[in-house]
Design an enzyme around this catalytic site. Structure first.
Site, mmCIF file in Angstrom:
data_model
loop_
_atom_site.group_PDB
_atom_site.id
_atom_site.type_symbol
_atom_site.label_atom_id
_atom_site.label_comp_id
_atom_site.label_asym_id
_atom_site.label_seq_id
_atom_site.Cartn_x
_atom_site.Cartn_y
_atom_site.Cartn_z
ATOM 1 N N ARG A 297 -4.462 41.731 1.342
ATOM 2 C CA ARG A 297 -4.697 42.396 2.627
ATOM 3 C C ARG A 297 -5.571 41.573 3.571
ATOM 4 N NH1 ARG A 297 -4.933 48.107 2.977
ATOM 5 N NH2 ARG A 297 -5.382 48.075 0.739
ATOM 6 N N TYR A 338 -1.251 57.527 2.900
ATOM 7 C CA TYR A 338 -2.708 57.502 2.634
ATOM 8 C C TYR A 338 -3.539 58.068 3.788
ATOM 9 C CZ TYR A 338 -0.899 53.432 -0.014
ATOM 10 O OH TYR A 338 -0.163 52.571 -0.794
ATOM 11 N N CYS A 365 13.163 62.107 10.276
ATOM 12 C CA CYS A 365 13.361 63.554 10.174
ATOM 13 C C CYS A 365 12.362 64.134 9.195
ATOM 14 C CB CYS A 365 14.775 63.853 9.714
ATOM 15 S SG CYS A 365 15.959 63.115 10.818
HETATM 16 N N1 LLP Z 1 -4.330 41.604 -7.462
HETATM 17 C C1 LLP Z 1 -3.854 42.704 -8.061
HETATM 18 C C2 LLP Z 1 -3.710 42.715 -9.518
HETATM 19 C C3 LLP Z 1 -3.497 43.823 -7.303
HETATM 20 O O1 LLP Z 1 -3.032 44.912 -7.898
HETATM 21 C C4 LLP Z 1 -3.654 43.786 -5.877
HETATM 22 C C5 LLP Z 1 -3.298 44.923 -5.060
HETATM 23 C C6 LLP Z 1 -4.155 42.605 -5.307
HETATM 24 C C7 LLP Z 1 -4.485 41.537 -6.127
HETATM 25 C C8 LLP Z 1 -4.342 42.455 -3.825
HETATM 26 O O2 LLP Z 1 -5.284 43.331 -3.318
HETATM 27 P P1 LLP Z 1 -5.736 43.250 -1.785
HETATM 28 O O3 LLP Z 1 -6.525 41.967 -1.581
HETATM 29 O O4 LLP Z 1 -4.509 43.270 -0.936
HETATM 30 O O5 LLP Z 1 -6.575 44.464 -1.581
HETATM 31 N N2 LLP Z 1 -0.425 49.744 -0.824
HETATM 32 C C9 LLP Z 1 -1.859 49.874 -0.724
HETATM 33 C C10 LLP Z 1 -2.572 48.725 -1.410
HETATM 34 C C11 LLP Z 1 -2.216 48.577 -2.852
HETATM 35 C C12 LLP Z 1 -2.888 47.391 -3.491
HETATM 36 C C13 LLP Z 1 -2.331 47.144 -4.834
HETATM 37 N N3 LLP Z 1 -2.846 46.010 -5.512
HETATM 38 C C14 LLP Z 1 -2.240 49.989 0.751
HETATM 39 O O6 LLP Z 1 -1.363 49.932 1.597
HETATM 40 O O7 LLP Z 1 -3.411 50.157 1.083
#
Ligand code: LLP
Length: 441
Positions: A297, A338, A365
């Site tokens: 992210r 969320y 919809c």
């Molecule tokens: N590594 C692992 C093992 C993970 O499960 C994730 C994210 C990351 C790295 C990356 O995390 P980040 O730096 O992006 O926070 N769909 C949700 C977020 C789900 C994150 C899942 N795992 C949202 O839209 O907020």
């Protein structure tokens, strides 16, 4: 030092002579005209500024490797940028492996994650040359070993563990046994290691992997995570005389969606992690390991915005004003999933003082298809281009064809130039997997 994840807008955002919002030197109204809407726009300068910030912030610790968590947003162009920036990739499905491989990515710099890797995914990962597997559970240990044996190869693995650190945005709690679908509980590590010693000869354990959460604002989480892992490394050395040389701390650094969000900078995270590495390697008397992080992210979120065109509107008598746009939960599931909040502007009229409260509704919809509830915006006219900031992460990657709506296009902008990195889906592509069986004709 401040880093782009601490701002809502891409670093190149400005208002041009026409009074329109411009990103990467491109007028958003012109982009909407050329490529149509909904449109994901990614600012290359912001992406590279984040990758450079990570490299710079961690340069004091040379045994550091950055892996981009492709789940946040992945296309072949993004793989290229990550390769150029010297990042590896954290992959978690056959589709992500396929995308990386066919983009020409050096697969030795990839890690394969996931709590239910299939036989096919594992075969594909081994055949594609994926560098390391993060093994999530006992089932996978057995499956991976048998596949590796059948292919006459040895696979390098990390054990994914649940460190017992749960993070929240403003607080964190520690529990011994965290209820999580991911990874080995700390109490299960020894059984896994004994299986590796006694039975699974085609797996080579090199380290431990953990991921405490996403959209983290709390640096203490990283400090504690390092400590939990280093303590385990010491224990494993003492008990089994196995020296683990790799530690993967996962991703999670937060970004700023609205003024209420106060994410910390990459430098603060890096200093915390490095401090904890130094202190805990001393404390547990272990050699400083190779450390990996997997941000998703924070690399791509702020770089991306989504453009929509305003369509119909509805004033509920004595109630809300709804303004509908030409996209919705199919291109951004986060608000409905969320209750995620975003900062919104009118790209062709960002500065108007004449504001009203409005709710931006998607076109699907479903009553829950609301992109932004009760926000204050300049009065919107039909045809206005509405810009949602910070949609770069988990927008397209969680998009769907709900209502058989086509998936949107994405462009990369830089220095006044725009390039397609994802074509808009076509109706032919939408229906290409459809089959009408003979039996019903
Ligand atoms: N590594 C692992 C093992 C993970 O499960 C994730 C994210 C990351 C790295 C990356 O995390 P980040 O730096 O992006 O926070 N769909 C949700 C977020 C789900 C994150 C899942 N795992 C949202 O839209 O907020």
């Amino acid at each position: 030092m401040k880093t782009p994840n601490q701002d809502i807008k891409p670093i190149t955002t400005r208002i041009n002579e026409k009074g329109n919002i411009e990103i990467g030197g491109c007028d958003l109204i012109e982009l909407a005209n050329i490529y149509s809407t909904p449109l994901y726009v990614f600012d290359e300068a912001t992406i590279r500024s984040m990758t450079k910030a990570y490299k710079d912030a961690f340069k004091k610790y040379p045994k550091m490797m950055m892996m981009y968590a492709a789940k946040a947003f992945m296309t072949k162009a993004i793989c290229k940028i990550m390769e150029q920036e010297g990042f590896g990739l954290d992959l978690c499905s056959g589709g992500e492996i396929y995308t990386a491989k066919t983009s020409g990515f050096d697969m030795s710099k990839t890690l394969f994650n996931g709590n239910n890797k299939s036989y096919e995914d594992i075969c594909m990962a081994i055949d594609s040359g994926v560098g390391t597997f993060s093994v999530d559970n006992f089932f996978e240990l057995a499956l991976l070993d048998s596949i590796a044996a059948s292919k006459n190869t040895t696979v390098q693995i990390l054990l994914r563990i649940t460190p017992g650190i749960e993070c929240h945005t403003h607080e964190y709690i520690q529990t011994g046994h965290l209820d999580s679908k991911f990874g080995f509980d700390l109490t299960q590590i020894d059984s896994a290691i004994e299986l590796l010693i006694d039975e699974y000869k085609n797996l080579k354990l090199v380290g431990l992997h953990a991921h405490t959460g996403s959209q983290i604002f709390e640096k203490q989480v990283y400090y504690d995570e390092v400590e939990v892992i280093f303590k385990e490394i010491r224990r494993i050395k003492d008990k089994y005389n196995i020296i683990l040389t790799e530690v993967n701390l996962g991703g999670g650094l937060g970004i700023k969606y609205t003024e209420d969000d106060k994410p910390i900078s990459v430098y603060e995270i890096a200093d915390t992690i490095i401090d904890s590495i130094k202190i805990n390697s001393e404390k547990y008397k272990i050699e400083e390991p190779y450390v990996f992080i997997e941000p998703g992210r924070s690399i791509i979120g702020t770089a991306g915005v989504t453009l929509y065109t305003a369509g119909s509107s509805k004033q509920v008598p004595n109630g809300r004003k709804y303004q509908a746009v030409d996209g919705g939960m199919s291109d951004n599931a986060r608000p409905s999933l969320y209750q995620a909040k975003y900062t919104v502007e009118i790209a062709n009229n960002p500065l108007s003082e004449e504001k009203e409260q409005v709710t931006i509704a998607g076109k699907h919809c479903e009553s829950g298809d609301i992109l932004a509830k009760d926000i204050l915006l300049p009065v919107i006219n039909e045809g206005d281009i509405i810009c949602f900031y910070t949609t770069g992460a988990y927008g397209y990657s969680m998009s769907s064809n709900y209502n058989r709506v086509l998936k949107s296009a994405a462009v990369l902008v830089n220095n006044g130039n725009s390039d397609i990195i994802l074509n808009r889906q076509t109706y032919e592509q939408l229906c290409e997997s459809d089959v009408i069986p003979e039996s019903i004709l």
